[in-house]
Design a protein around this motif. Structure first.
Motif, PDB file in Angstrom:
ATOM      1  N   LYS A  24       0.689  -1.126   0.285  1.00 41.69           N
ATOM      2  CA  LYS A  24      -0.077   0.026   0.256  1.00 41.69           C
ATOM      3  C   LYS A  24       0.638   0.863   0.063  1.00 41.69           C
ATOM      4  N   VAL A  63      -9.611  -5.839   6.011  1.00 41.02           N
ATOM      5  CA  VAL A  63     -11.360  -5.313   6.078  1.00 41.02           C
ATOM      6  C   VAL A  63     -12.261  -5.027   5.700  1.00 41.02           C
ATOM      7  N   ILE A  65     -11.566  -1.158   3.661  1.00 46.60           N
ATOM      8  CA  ILE A  65     -11.976   0.212   4.567  1.00 46.60           C
ATOM      9  C   ILE A  65     -10.575   0.811   2.965  1.00 46.60           C
ATOM     10  N   LEU A  66      -9.467  -0.233   2.761  1.00 43.36           N
ATOM     11  CA  LEU A  66      -8.838   0.777   1.834  1.00 43.36           C
ATOM     12  C   LEU A  66      -8.650  -0.088   0.839  1.00 43.36           C
ATOM     13  N   ASN A  67      -8.333  -0.086  -0.460  1.00 44.93           N
ATOM     14  CA  ASN A  67      -7.567  -0.975  -1.200  1.00 44.93           C
ATOM     15  C   ASN A  67      -6.521  -1.080  -1.966  1.00 44.93           C
ATOM     16  N   LYS A  86     -17.835 -10.503   4.527  1.00 44.25           N
ATOM     17  CA  LYS A  86     -18.145  -9.237   5.506  1.00 44.25           C
ATOM     18  C   LYS A  86     -18.631  -9.871   7.048  1.00 44.25           C
ATOM     19  N   TYR A  91     -14.391  -6.324  13.455  1.00 38.78           N
ATOM     20  CA  TYR A  91     -13.806  -4.758  13.210  1.00 38.78           C
ATOM     21  C   TYR A  91     -13.734  -3.540  14.357  1.00 38.78           C
TER      22      TYR A  91
ATOM     23  N   ASP B 223     -15.380   4.101   9.014  1.00 41.76           N
ATOM     24  CA  ASP B 223     -14.676   2.553   8.625  1.00 41.76           C
ATOM     25  C   ASP B 223     -15.894   1.166   8.566  1.00 41.76           C
ATOM     26  N   VAL B 226     -18.900   0.571   6.614  1.00 42.14           N
ATOM     27  CA  VAL B 226     -18.158   0.550   5.273  1.00 42.14           C
ATOM     28  C   VAL B 226     -17.216  -1.181   5.926  1.00 42.14           C
ATOM     29  N   SER B 227     -17.350  -1.924   6.751  1.00 37.67           N
ATOM     30  CA  SER B 227     -16.452  -2.787   6.919  1.00 37.67           C
ATOM     31  C   SER B 227     -17.252  -3.649   6.892  1.00 37.67           C
ATOM     32  N   LYS B 381     -17.288   4.239  -2.440  1.00 32.97           N
ATOM     33  CA  LYS B 381     -16.033   3.432  -2.544  1.00 32.97           C
ATOM     34  C   LYS B 381     -15.145   3.563  -4.032  1.00 32.97           C
ATOM     35  N   ARG B 383     -11.644   3.586  -2.488  1.00 35.67           N
ATOM     36  CA  ARG B 383     -10.810   3.521  -1.007  1.00 35.67           C
ATOM     37  C   ARG B 383      -9.695   3.864  -0.944  1.00 35.67           C
ATOM     38  N   GLY B 384      -9.316   5.067  -0.778  1.00 37.80           N
ATOM     39  CA  GLY B 384      -7.855   5.222  -0.782  1.00 37.80           C
ATOM     40  C   GLY B 384      -6.554   5.161  -1.324  1.00 37.80           C
TER      41      GLY B 384
END
Lengths: 253, 384
Positions: A24, A63, A65-67, A86, A91, B223, B226-227, B381, B383-384
């Motif tokens: 990342k 989880v 939240i980030l790709n 999910k 979390y 967060d 979203v999770s 959608k 996601r960073g």
């Protein structure tokens, strides 16, 4: 996919989590650097390392939240970003992630609704969790009126309301008094006895000591992994702290 | 799309408000206050404009036509006549004009010394065809407020016409007969009440949305959402529903206030008005969500308010018709959703138009709401 009987998939199913060269970057800054690790089922896994070492980023990718920038990972057999799995994970974010303008009950109910667990199950789960976090009498209190430690407990309960089999806890005990920490750990061990997999981040070495497996992270890399005693033995250190420093020197070289 | 999850997120937002009594009070009291203040400020007619009258009129055969006109003026309360000086001289004019200069009165109305004579001659001339003259009234006005200036002028003309009609049976040779196709007896308040409604709904949904999402991000509750199995669409939808309802409730408060306090007209179907407001609310909350990703704190979020509000107040036709806006800016008006909400509400409330008639406005607002929901979902959608 679950029914797939190829050898590789069997092995993957045996792991709760498997990452391969997971990476990342934020604006060119590498937060997680080609991380490859496997976490077995039913294991209490501790990610330790200083602030900024990438622990939270790993969890946030797992989880959903980030790709990731590159690489891959599976969570309970599903490739990230997960969607199907999910409902099977819980979390607890570092910032607690609970609504302070709602009551304890409202928070629990919201998350149970999002996981569609049903009225009946919610009622019994709520009762059990409130008992566990010792807040039975505060069910209808606004979270903003609770003490810091109580908020932490509510946050943990929210992560567990749907009875997940894999639980991610990001710094669950930061700012928690010693008495409550002991209580938390008793509960983590209870969850483990129930066969749950727990992945937690911490920078308390005494907590890391209580994990089955510890992954040491520095600058986005895994610099050492194993059971606490194994890690200490390999580094010829008498504490996890000095072991960590030894691995840091090695890894930094 | 799981409706149950969307509803539980909407429920959460409404529950948060339930515990926050102060915010609820704001949601109800602020529009009530805005409507009341606007209503009393703009809704009434101009009254009690202080003026002095200097009557230089020498009369004709002992008759003073000027006095009849002054008497007619004093019957109504548009003007508050502070002093009437009969048979005065030029110095009196000077003194009174000085009072206008000092800002103590708004106008001096001066009747020329030959007023009655010229008027009489003029009237005779009309009948005999032999040349006559015109009676003169001079107005010395403080036109720093054009509305007040216009009110004085209109009142003077009205008094004049009334006296002519009653005393001489003379009517104006040309009469413009008007028949209102819409808005019979409509007052200014009927024009702007729909505007205030749209504006207030927009203000509250935008504010609630941008601040809630800043908090969601900062407290990591987003967060957690979203999770969870909740999809981005369900999260955005839940928010839109909750804040759309809040905007709706607020419009009801304004509508009731406007009807009870100011007797505004609602010719058409109030439900259609609420539908328009609801669509506006949903779109605006989406806008708030998108801007919330730029704001790091509530403090920064608040600073978006004037940016969104001022163009809307000024360019969406809330108080000024869009036709009165310079052409360059008018282009901007058509990109402001509030423009269509206000136009739609106005058409329903004053013209009594039905759904089919305001369909263009409704469709534009649906498109706005849909676009905002879609963009919000897409933004979430990413996601960073």
């Amino acid at each position: 996919m679950v029914e797939n009987s190829s050898e590789k998939n069997d092995e993957r199913m045996a792991h709760a989590i498997e990452t391969t060269d997971l990476r990342k970057e934020f604006d060119g800054l590498v937060a997680v650097n080609d991380l490859s690790l496997t976490i077995g089922r039913g294991v209490l896994y501790g990610l330790i390392g200083p602030n900024g070492s990438g622990k939270t980023t790993v969890i946030r990718m797992l989880v959903g939240i980030l790709n990731q920038t590159s690489g891959s990972a599976t969570v309970l057999g599903e490739r990230i970003p997960i969607s199907e799995n999910k409902p099977r994970i819980g979390y607890m974010p570092q910032e607690m992630g609970i609504y302070t303008d709602l009551t304890v009950h409202d928070n629990l109910e919201l998350f149970s609704d999002l996981y569609s667990i049903g009225r009946e199950k919610f009622r019994s789960r709520q009762q059990a969790l409130l008992k566990m976090i010792d807040l039975e009498g505060r069910k209808d209190s606004l979270v903003s009126q609770l003490s810091g430690g109580m908020k932490h407990r509510v946050s943990l309960a929210c992560a567990l309301v749907h009875d997940p089999e894999l639980i991610f806890l990001d710094e669950p005990t930061v700012g928690v008094d010693p008495e409550l920490r002991t209580g938390f750990w008793e509960y983590f061990e209870e969850l483990k006895r129930q066969g749950k997999t727990i992945v937690m981040t911490t920078h308390y070495m005494d907590e890391a000591q209580r994990c089955d497996i510890v992954g040491m992270m520095r600058n986005g890399r895994l610099i050492g992994e194993g059971s606490p005693s194994e890690l200490m033995r390999r580094a010829d250190a008498d504490s996890l702290e000095s072991a960590f420093l030894a691995y840091s020197r090695e890894g930094g070289a | 799309m799981n409706i149950g999850r969307m509803l539980s997120i909407a429920k959460k937002n409404l529950r948060s408000l339930k515990h926050d009594r102060r915010t609820v009070a704001f949601i109800i009291i602020v529009p009530l206050l805005i409507m009341t203040i606007f209503g009393y400020t703009f809704g009434g007619e101009i009254e009690n404009v202080s003026v002095n009258i200097v009557n230089l009129d020498q009369g004709i055969n002992g008759t003073y036509l000027s006095e009849q006109i002054v008497e007619e003026m004093s019957k109504r309360n548009t003007l508050s006549i502070r002093e009437t000086q009969d048979g005065a001289d030029d110095r009196a004019v000077e003194e009174s004009t000085h009072l206008v200069e000092k800002g103590e009165i708004w106008a001096v109305i001066v009747f020329d010394e030959n007023f009655s004579r010229d008027l009489q001659l003029g009237l005779t001339a009309d009948q005999t065809g032999v040349g006559g003259s015109q009676g003169r009234i001079y107005l010395y006005l403080d036109r720093s407020n054009p509305n007040i200036g216009a009110a004085v002028l209109t009142e003077a003309q009205r008094a004049l016409q009334t006296v002519f009609l009653i005393d001489f049976g003379i009517e104006q040779p040309v009469v413009i007969a008007q028949s209102a196709i819409y808005g019979e007896n409509a007052e200014f308040i009927d024009f702007f009440a729909p505007g205030v409604m749209g504006l207030a709904a927009m203000m509250v949904t935008f504010m609630l949305s941008i601040i809630s999402f800043v908090q969601e991000r900062r407290n990591a509750t987003l967060d957690r959402l979203v999770s969870s199995p909740a999809t981005e669409g369900e999260i955005v939808g839940g928010y839109a529903l909750a804040f759309g309802i809040v905007g709706l409730l607020q419009s009801c408060v304004i509508l009731v206030t406007a009807v009870l306090l100011f007797q505004i007209q609602i010719v058409g179907n109030p439900l259609l008005v609420l539908l328009i407001i609801f669509l506006l609310g949903i779109g605006t909350q989406g806008l708030g969500f998108m801007l919330s990703s730029v704001a790091k704190t509530e403090f920064q979020a608040i600073q978006f308010m004037p940016l969104i509000l001022f163009p809307s107040i000024l360019l969406a036709g809330v108080f000024w018709p869009i036709e009165a806006i310079p052409e360059v800016l008018r282009g901007v008006s058509y990109f402001i959703p509030l423009t269509y909400a206000v136009e739609g509400c106005r058409s329903v409330m004053i013209r009594g138009w039905e759904a089919g008639d305001v369909m263009p406005e409704i469709l534009i607002l649906i498109a706005f709401a849909a676009a905002m929901l879609m963009l919000s979902t897409m933004a979430l959608k990413r996601r960073g």
